[in-house]
Scaffold this active site. Structure first.
Site, short mmCIF file in Angstrom:
data_model
loop_
_atom_site.label_atom_id
_atom_site.label_comp_id
_atom_site.label_asym_id
_atom_site.label_seq_id
_atom_site.Cartn_x
_atom_site.Cartn_y
_atom_site.Cartn_z
N GLU A 1 0.87 -1.17 0.00
CA GLU A 1 0.00 0.00 0.00
C GLU A 1 0.91 1.22 0.00
O GLU A 1 1.51 1.56 1.02
CB GLU A 1 -0.90 0.00 1.24
N CYS B 1 -3.82 7.68 3.89
CA CYS B 1 -3.63 7.09 2.56
C CYS B 1 -4.74 7.51 1.60
O CYS B 1 -4.59 7.39 0.39
CB CYS B 1 -3.61 5.57 2.65
#
Length: 319
Positions: free
Chosen positions: A259, A296
């Site tokens: 990620e 994120c």
């Protein structure tokens, strides 16, 4: 333990949070790496210390996870669900403590440290337990039997921006599946991971199924990524480091979950009315700057019709 110490509210007078041992194989063992000072970004004062793992500590943690894998993978699903329910109860009982630690080492205001950093991971644990109860590990399709098995030993390497949530979303699903875990938390925010390790142990996870080895990415992270007894690496962080993780993991053909960096967009179309545009801009700004902009999924771009740019810029400034 840190949990037994009284919570201090004044940064200038409270005791340091001192973490002197690593959780390896179900035991708290002295770390043989250096001691890291952890800074409170709000006061720029040292708020705690955390011993770091050496390469030998990391090797021992991997060996413990490998040794525990057969037993944990072989447990009944109901037993793993029960563990997750117990873990949820333990963290719920200590939620204010978690929020205080996150506030001190990550800098979030206490309200956000509770609502975002603690309550959201609690929801993840509860939802994972629910999903585990309904998950089909064996499924017959025609003449084929599809069997889903735990991958083995998982190395979890996590960032500093959400020091509990980013750990929980890696560790909890892995344990739910029957995998065992070695966690390397971010160097800037290791204290929350120690508190979570205590909660996991108190919730009754078998020895070795979860192991904690904080340390540098260049040494401990690299070792975990390359080690032949690690079956999968889950990494959240920068794109440049993620590329190195993938390259190192390729040497042993292990699974990798990355990620990495992104630029999330919010889009307002040309037919949006004024009320909805005002709401969209306000929500976009809020999502951009949530957690100091360190998420994120931060909506860091707002794409709008050129003819409404001046209006949107004023709305954004007001927001």
């Amino acid at each position: 333990s840190t949990y037994d110490r009284a919570t201090m509210s004044d940064a200038a007078t409270r005791d340091l949070l001192r973490e002197d041992a690593l959780l390896i194989g179900g035991e708290w063992v002295p770390g043989s790496g250096p001691v890291l000072e952890v800074e409170d970004p709000g006061s720029e004062q040292i708020t705690g210390t955390a011993v770091q793992a050496s390469a030998s500590d990391a090797e021992a943690a991997i060996a413990a996870a490998r040794a525990a894998f057969g037993r944990w993978a072989g447990t009944e699903v109901s037993e793993r669900v029960a563990f997750l329910r117990r873990l949820h109860a333990v963290i719920t009982d200590r939620a204010d403590r978690f929020a205080e630690i996150i506030h001190r080492e990550q800098g979030s205001p206490l309200t956000l440290a509770r609502k975002l950093h603690t309550d959201v991971p609690l929801a993840v644990i509860a939802q994972t337990a629910d999903a585990l109860e309904a998950f089909e590990f064996r499924r017959q399709i025609g003449n084929s039997l599809i069997v889903r098995e735990p991958v083995g030993v998982v190395a979890a390497i996590t960032p500093w921006n959400l020091p509990l949530h980013q750990v929980v979303v890696k560790v909890v699903p892995a344990l739910a599946a029957g995998a065992t875990v070695v966690l390397k938390p971010a160097a800037l925010t290791p204290l929350t991971a120690f508190e979570l390790a205590r909660a996991i142990a108190d919730a009754g996870l078998p020895a070795g199924a979860f192991n904690l080895v904080p340390g540098s990415g260049g040494e401990i992270g690299e070792l975990l990524t390359r080690h032949p007894d690690v079956d999968h690496v889950s990494f959240t962080g920068s794109t440049s480091v993620g590329a190195r993780v993938a390259a190192a993991a390729a040497q042993t053909i292990k699974g990798v979950t990355l990620e990495l960096g992104g630029k999330s967009a919010s889009v307002a179309l040309s037919d949006v009315d004024e009320a909805l545009l005002t709401k969209a801009v306000k929500v976009t700004v809020a999502n951009c700057y949530l957690n100091g902009g360190q998420t994120c999924t931060a909506l860091s771009r707002l794409i709008v019709p050129a003819g409404r740019l001046d209006e949107v810029e004023q709305l954004a400034a007001d927001a």
